[in-house]
Design an enzyme around this catalytic site. Sequence first.
Site, mmCIF file in Angstrom:
data_model
loop_
_atom_site.group_PDB
_atom_site.id
_atom_site.type_symbol
_atom_site.label_atom_id
_atom_site.label_comp_id
_atom_site.label_asym_id
_atom_site.label_seq_id
_atom_site.Cartn_x
_atom_site.Cartn_y
_atom_site.Cartn_z
ATOM 1 N N GLU A 127 0.822 -1.186 0.000
ATOM 2 C CA GLU A 127 0.000 0.000 0.000
ATOM 3 C C GLU A 127 0.861 1.242 0.000
ATOM 4 O OE1 GLU A 127 -2.359 -0.975 3.338
ATOM 5 O OE2 GLU A 127 -3.620 -2.297 2.139
ATOM 6 N N CYS A 140 3.525 8.392 1.573
ATOM 7 C CA CYS A 140 4.070 7.383 2.478
ATOM 8 C C CYS A 140 4.294 6.111 1.663
ATOM 9 C CB CYS A 140 3.068 7.154 3.606
ATOM 10 S SG CYS A 140 3.586 5.908 4.766
ATOM 11 N N CYS A 147 6.489 -7.161 6.727
ATOM 12 C CA CYS A 147 7.661 -6.601 7.401
ATOM 13 C C CYS A 147 8.462 -7.729 8.017
ATOM 14 C CB CYS A 147 7.248 -5.614 8.491
ATOM 15 S SG CYS A 147 8.693 -4.835 9.280
ATOM 16 N N CYS A 151 6.801 -5.904 15.556
ATOM 17 C CA CYS A 151 6.380 -5.010 16.635
ATOM 18 C C CYS A 151 4.934 -5.341 17.025
ATOM 19 C CB CYS A 151 6.497 -3.559 16.191
ATOM 20 S SG CYS A 151 8.169 -3.176 15.624
ATOM 21 N N CYS A 154 1.870 -3.177 15.842
ATOM 22 C CA CYS A 154 1.808 -2.826 14.412
ATOM 23 C C CYS A 154 1.126 -3.918 13.598
ATOM 24 C CB CYS A 154 3.219 -2.581 13.882
ATOM 25 S SG CYS A 154 3.274 -2.343 12.096
ATOM 26 N N GLY A 211 6.913 -2.296 6.031
ATOM 27 C CA GLY A 211 8.283 -2.793 5.943
ATOM 28 C C GLY A 211 9.318 -1.980 6.676
ATOM 29 N N SER A 243 12.124 6.027 8.025
ATOM 30 C CA SER A 243 11.803 5.645 9.399
ATOM 31 C C SER A 243 12.295 4.229 9.669
ATOM 32 C CB SER A 243 10.287 5.726 9.613
ATOM 33 O OG SER A 243 9.949 5.258 10.900
ATOM 34 N N SER A 265 11.804 4.877 15.436
ATOM 35 C CA SER A 265 10.616 4.470 16.182
ATOM 36 C C SER A 265 11.047 4.004 17.563
ATOM 37 C CB SER A 265 9.911 3.339 15.426
ATOM 38 O OG SER A 265 9.493 3.805 14.169
ATOM 39 N N ASN A 342 -3.098 3.758 16.506
ATOM 40 C CA ASN A 342 -4.229 3.417 15.632
ATOM 41 C C ASN A 342 -4.609 1.972 15.877
ATOM 42 O OD1 ASN A 342 -4.596 5.792 14.061
ATOM 43 N ND2 ASN A 342 -2.688 5.317 13.030
ATOM 44 N N CYS A 385 -0.805 5.024 10.190
ATOM 45 C CA CYS A 385 0.406 4.278 10.546
ATOM 46 C C CYS A 385 0.092 2.902 11.102
ATOM 47 C CB CYS A 385 1.187 4.991 11.626
ATOM 48 S SG CYS A 385 1.280 6.724 11.411
HETATM 49 N N1 SAH Z 1 9.394 -0.100 9.881
HETATM 50 C C1 SAH Z 1 9.624 1.288 10.026
HETATM 51 C C2 SAH Z 1 8.737 2.142 9.157
HETATM 52 C C3 SAH Z 1 7.314 1.735 9.010
HETATM 53 S S1 SAH Z 1 6.277 1.926 10.418
HETATM 54 C C4 SAH Z 1 9.473 1.683 11.476
HETATM 55 O O1 SAH Z 1 8.994 0.890 12.277
HETATM 56 O O2 SAH Z 1 9.886 2.784 11.801
HETATM 57 C C5 SAH Z 1 5.978 3.678 10.476
HETATM 58 C C6 SAH Z 1 5.635 4.221 11.853
HETATM 59 O O3 SAH Z 1 4.320 3.828 12.254
HETATM 60 C C7 SAH Z 1 6.575 3.717 12.933
HETATM 61 O O4 SAH Z 1 6.942 4.742 13.807
HETATM 62 C C8 SAH Z 1 5.707 2.695 13.617
HETATM 63 O O5 SAH Z 1 6.175 2.428 14.896
HETATM 64 C C9 SAH Z 1 4.372 3.361 13.588
HETATM 65 N N2 SAH Z 1 3.238 2.458 13.854
HETATM 66 C C10 SAH Z 1 3.147 1.147 13.576
HETATM 67 N N3 SAH Z 1 1.961 0.657 13.986
HETATM 68 C C11 SAH Z 1 1.269 1.689 14.501
HETATM 69 C C12 SAH Z 1 -0.050 1.816 15.054
HETATM 70 N N4 SAH Z 1 -0.891 0.796 15.114
HETATM 71 N N5 SAH Z 1 -0.425 3.036 15.500
HETATM 72 C C13 SAH Z 1 0.396 4.093 15.386
HETATM 73 N N6 SAH Z 1 1.641 4.036 14.868
HETATM 74 C C14 SAH Z 1 2.074 2.845 14.429
HETATM 75 FE FE1 SF4 Z 2 7.799 -3.448 10.839
HETATM 76 FE FE2 SF4 Z 2 7.854 -0.861 11.470
HETATM 77 FE FE3 SF4 Z 2 5.631 -2.368 11.839
HETATM 78 FE FE4 SF4 Z 2 7.741 -2.733 13.394
HETATM 79 S S1 SF4 Z 2 6.488 -0.877 13.261
HETATM 80 S S2 SF4 Z 2 6.517 -4.349 12.437
HETATM 81 S S3 SF4 Z 2 9.401 -2.408 11.987
HETATM 82 S S4 SF4 Z 2 6.554 -1.839 9.887
#
Ligand code: SAH
Ligand code: SF4
Length: 410
Positions: A127, A140, A147, A151, A154, A211, A243, A265, A342, A385
């Site tokens: 996406e 974005c 990924c 996390c 996420c 990713g 990021s 992050s 989110n 995000c």
């Molecule tokens: N993998 C990289 C970039 C993609 S995630 C990273 O983790 O930095 C982009 C951002 O969205 C990161 O800061 C991540 O921690 C945040 N993110 C992931 N899941 C989220 C959620 N459910 N609510 C808010 N932010 C989130």
């Molecule tokens: Fe991957 Fe970033 Fe999501 Fe962590 S927050 S699972 S590194 S996309």
Amino acid sequence: MTIAIEMTSASAAFVEKTPLERYVAPAKPSLIGLSREELGRALGALGVPEAQRKMRVQQLWHWIYFRGFTSFEAMSSVSKELRALLAEKFTLDRPEVVAEQVSVDGTRKWLLRLPGDPDSGLPHDVECVYIPDTERGTLCVSSQVGCTLTCTFCHTGTQRLVRNLTAGEIVGQVMVARDRLGDWPGGTRPTDGVVPTGGRCITNIVMMGMGEPLYNFEAARDAILIMADGEGIAISKRRITLSTSGVVPNIERAGNEIGCMLAVSLHAVRDDLRNELVPLNRKYPIEELLKACRNYPGVSNAKRITFEYVMLKGVNDSIDDAKALVRLLKGIPAKINLIPFNPWPGSKYECSDWEQIEKFSQVVFDAGYASPVRTPRGRDILAACGQLKSATEKLSARERMALRAMAMTD
Ligand code: SAH
Ligand code: SF4
């Protein structure tokens, strides 16, 4: 089996998945994503004499990345013979758009289909999200299908299917977005949704989609260098942010070889909690991560690192956490970005109460940081995000409805 699992200890959950899905290039490849050198080599293979190559690369670069042409035919400065030869061997294909959604706030999300793995037979979708503002527009971009990391807050991290995108598939997202937004010279803007008033629809790029870009380093680097090239897409490296969840060994490389802005992050100020939220922390704990940030090549007060901090109710949002956060970042040229969590169907966390986010943000502000809270956009289309999870593992209609309802009542 599409993933391999690495155990750090018998009891620990896995930290990394290995991208086992294969990329199989189409028989007739796209030129998008080739560096100038690679383009020169491709021309050499077509018989273009060495002495002409630089000039030809320059011409092609202009048509592809400045004008956004999708076929060779109309490239008037290129000889007819070469155009025919190029069309025989190559395309200018971008990722295929399988769905476009426009949110009530103007956010646009494209679901893109990439060549799948013939072995697994599974489609490879990513996406790409466009977030317009009055004077700027941010795209974005994704760097992987799924990924490599896991996390716990996420949605993307829960996807099992993982493959790295090629540089062409990463730049291709910018090309698709500019196609759809009429963002090439002479293009026609869409009549629905919102676009900024200035000259260009896409002014900023964030590698914050699906990713972990630093686990797909070469492709992310090559793609960003193409996006920033002044004779093509020409988005300055100061307006491109990568990021990372903290792939420490590649942070220095990113500074040296890419030179874009960095976002980290962080999400927790103690290793025990970060180990849980961002399991990669078991490999690269906070101290090492912050050391890499301090030493990020090019970091200065004019080029600060953004620390992202997702607000999870009762988990990482206490005032003590806020105080520890500003202590921890002392001495690092930093910005702090508080992100309201989110929620997604099945997630075990809740977003902090607004009142608590404000209190937390006050501590950060009092310590001298402007602490903008990144407001969730595009929630009604699951584009915010961490909600980027492609149709390979589709949400049920009911789940989407529930999410949409949540977004509307926000
Ligand atoms: N993998 C990289 C970039 C993609 S995630 C990273 O983790 O930095 C982009 C951002 O969205 C990161 O800061 C991540 O921690 C945040 N993110 C992931 N899941 C989220 C959620 N459910 N609510 C808010 N932010 C989130
Ligand atoms: Fe991957 Fe970033 Fe999501 Fe962590 S927050 S699972 S590194 S996309």
